[in-house]
Write a protein that holds these residues in place. Structure first.
Motif, short mmCIF file in Angstrom:
data_model
loop_
_atom_site.label_atom_id
_atom_site.label_comp_id
_atom_site.label_asym_id
_atom_site.label_seq_id
_atom_site.Cartn_x
_atom_site.Cartn_y
_atom_site.Cartn_z
N UNK A 1 -47.05 20.48 24.68
CA UNK A 1 -46.77 21.30 25.86
C UNK A 1 -45.69 20.72 26.75
N UNK A 2 -44.73 19.99 26.15
CA UNK A 2 -43.65 19.41 26.95
C UNK A 2 -42.69 20.50 27.42
N UNK A 3 -42.23 20.38 28.65
CA UNK A 3 -41.11 21.19 29.11
C UNK A 3 -39.83 20.51 28.64
N UNK A 4 -38.82 21.31 28.30
CA UNK A 4 -37.61 20.73 27.74
C UNK A 4 -36.36 21.27 28.41
N UNK A 5 -35.36 20.42 28.46
CA UNK A 5 -34.01 20.81 28.86
C UNK A 5 -33.07 20.12 27.89
N UNK A 6 -31.84 20.59 27.82
CA UNK A 6 -30.91 20.00 26.87
C UNK A 6 -29.51 19.91 27.42
N UNK A 7 -28.78 18.88 26.99
CA UNK A 7 -27.42 18.69 27.46
C UNK A 7 -26.60 18.00 26.37
N UNK A 8 -25.34 18.40 26.25
CA UNK A 8 -24.41 17.77 25.32
C UNK A 8 -23.51 16.82 26.10
N UNK A 9 -23.38 15.61 25.59
CA UNK A 9 -22.63 14.55 26.26
C UNK A 9 -21.49 14.06 25.37
N UNK A 10 -20.55 13.35 25.98
CA UNK A 10 -19.45 12.80 25.23
C UNK A 10 -18.16 13.57 25.39
N UNK A 11 -18.23 14.81 25.90
CA UNK A 11 -17.03 15.56 26.27
C UNK A 11 -16.62 15.12 27.68
N UNK A 12 -15.51 15.66 28.17
CA UNK A 12 -15.03 15.24 29.49
C UNK A 12 -15.90 15.76 30.61
N UNK A 13 -16.72 16.80 30.34
CA UNK A 13 -17.68 17.31 31.31
C UNK A 13 -19.01 17.57 30.60
N UNK A 14 -20.12 17.62 31.34
CA UNK A 14 -21.39 17.98 30.70
C UNK A 14 -21.34 19.40 30.14
N UNK A 15 -22.02 19.59 29.01
CA UNK A 15 -22.06 20.88 28.35
C UNK A 15 -23.52 21.28 28.15
N UNK A 16 -23.88 22.47 28.62
CA UNK A 16 -25.26 22.92 28.57
C UNK A 16 -25.43 23.98 27.50
N UNK A 17 -26.37 23.72 26.59
CA UNK A 17 -26.69 24.67 25.53
C UNK A 17 -28.08 25.24 25.80
N UNK A 18 -28.14 26.43 26.34
CA UNK A 18 -29.42 27.09 26.57
C UNK A 18 -29.51 28.31 25.66
N UNK A 19 -30.72 28.77 25.42
CA UNK A 19 -30.90 29.93 24.55
C UNK A 19 -31.75 30.97 25.26
N UNK B 1 -33.33 26.42 34.26
CA UNK B 1 -33.00 25.88 35.58
C UNK B 1 -32.90 24.36 35.54
N UNK B 2 -33.81 23.72 34.80
CA UNK B 2 -33.77 22.27 34.69
C UNK B 2 -32.49 21.81 33.99
N UNK B 3 -32.07 22.52 32.94
CA UNK B 3 -30.83 22.18 32.25
C UNK B 3 -29.63 22.27 33.20
N UNK B 4 -29.60 23.34 33.98
CA UNK B 4 -28.49 23.51 34.93
C UNK B 4 -28.53 22.42 35.99
N UNK B 5 -29.71 22.08 36.47
CA UNK B 5 -29.83 21.02 37.48
C UNK B 5 -29.36 19.68 36.92
N UNK B 6 -29.75 19.38 35.68
CA UNK B 6 -29.31 18.13 35.05
C UNK B 6 -27.80 18.13 34.90
N UNK B 7 -27.25 19.25 34.46
CA UNK B 7 -25.79 19.34 34.32
C UNK B 7 -25.07 19.16 35.65
N UNK B 8 -25.61 19.77 36.70
CA UNK B 8 -24.98 19.66 38.02
C UNK B 8 -25.05 18.23 38.54
N UNK B 9 -26.20 17.61 38.40
CA UNK B 9 -26.35 16.23 38.86
C UNK B 9 -25.41 15.28 38.13
N UNK B 10 -25.34 15.46 36.80
CA UNK B 10 -24.50 14.55 36.03
C UNK B 10 -23.02 14.84 36.26
N UNK B 11 -22.67 16.10 36.42
CA UNK B 11 -21.28 16.45 36.74
C UNK B 11 -20.86 15.83 38.06
#
Length: 335
Positions: A290-308, A317-327
């Motif tokens: 029952x884990x909640x999950x978010x995903x992010x691609x790293x190694x490019x010049x900016x964070x890349x979010x792959x949601x489905x 929302x968590x993926x976007x928040x992670x991307x915003x924080x890391x950006x």
């Protein structure tokens, strides 16, 4: 159901994870995602995020929900007529969005990478286009967003009854990474953990056993990665490996096997030996625990979010928040 999409770029395949989240009750561990969202809301200024081809409801509403919460400035790159039509049909307000009108998904992907290079957006998020088309524009040699670092994916998981967020990598891009690629995979995950303000992570390099065995190549790679960390070739985290899954996350298992380590039983990053094992590990946590999950691609010049489209609202929302924080972290020049 998962759809595997391949690209010859970087010798990698891109896995679009359409995970139907199993039903589960909220637990204290899932508050970690809520805290990430809260921290993203508190960032000084909105992070401009390019949403690439948001021409279906699921792709549009996640971005606009994040905009309404004050996390991002959405730059919608796609067919303006379709975007407006979808928004009207779905009751989604577009008042906080900038729309960049392009005719096709391929043009949208190319335009989005150009917006990154021009400094207009600080992160990218996949909309309703195919993942291989989206990623092709990012890794393209001449006009993409490559850096010297290998691109890799991190699942960020909030697992019930586990104290820390767990980062699982790489479960989506690099199928059979060699030692050099694994070094980048590990460094990407460490940089993300630090960049999100979670501190220097405890990194477990996983295998089937916790001893080095020449017949199990993953154990040899794990030992090499740990030595590379000792020599400063990997920075910002504490590594141990090889570790089996049980003694990576269970203090009791580590104690029984007499493993004395700052990582064993308390891992925060789990490095899989290959894509198949990493993907199965992440999906087991999602479906069985029952884990909640978010995903992010790293190694490019900016964070890349792959949601489905099958991701839960909280996961998007968590993926976007992670991307915003890391950006924000990258833009502030802290790494």
């Amino acid at each position: 159901m998962n759809k595997i999409l391949s690209s010859k770029d970087q010798g990698a395949h891109y896995t679009q994870n359409a995970v139907e989240m199993p039903g589960h009750s909220a637990s204290s561990s899932h508050q970690a995602f809520e805290q990430l969202v809260s921290r993203a809301v508190q960032l000084p200024g909105l992070v401009p995020v390019g949403i690439v081809w948001p021409c279906e409801q699921h792709a549009l509403e996640g971005a606009m929900d994040a905009a309404q919460r004050g996390i991002i400035e959405p730059v919608l790159v796609g067919d303006k007529g379709v975007i407006v039509s979808v928004a009207q049909a779905s009751g989604i307000a577009l008042d906080k969005a900038v729309i960049v009108d392009v005719a096709t998904p391929a043009e949208a992907a190319q335009k989005a990478t150009a917006l990154v290079r021009d400094g207009r957006v600080k992160a990218l998020m996949k909309g309703s286009l195919h993942t291989d088309l989206f990623m092709h524009a990012i890794v393209e040699a001449d006009s993409g967003l490559r850096t010297s670092r290998r691109i890799s994916h991190v699942f960020v998981l909030a697992v019930p009854d586990y104290e820390d967020l767990l980062f699982v990598t790489d479960a989506a891009i690099n199928i059979f990474p060699d030692l050099d690629v694994k070094r980048d995979i590990v460094q990407n995950a460490i940089d993300l953990h630090n960049g999100l303000g979670l501190g220097a992570p405890r990194v477990a390099v996983l295998s089937a056993v916790e001893t080095v065995n020449s017949k199990i190549p993953g154990t040899v790679d794990a030992a090499c990665l740990c030595k590379m960390a000792e020599r400063g070739q990997i920075c910002g985290g504490v590594l141990d490996g090889p570790l089996a899954m049980d003694n990576a996350i269970s203090l009791e298992a580590a104690k029984i096997k007499k493993i004395v380590s700052p990582v064993a039983g308390r891992a925060q990053v789990l490095v899989a030996p290959d894509l198949e094992s990493g993907n199965m590990l992440a999906k087991n946590m999602i479906f069985m625990s029952g884990a909640d999950s978010a995903g992010i691609v790293l190694g490019a010049s900016v964070p890349v979010l792959l949601t489905s489209r099958a991701n839960s609202v909280q996961a998007r929302l968590a993926s976007i928040a992670i991307g915003a924080l890391y950006a924000h972290h990258l833009a502030s020049g802290q790494s």
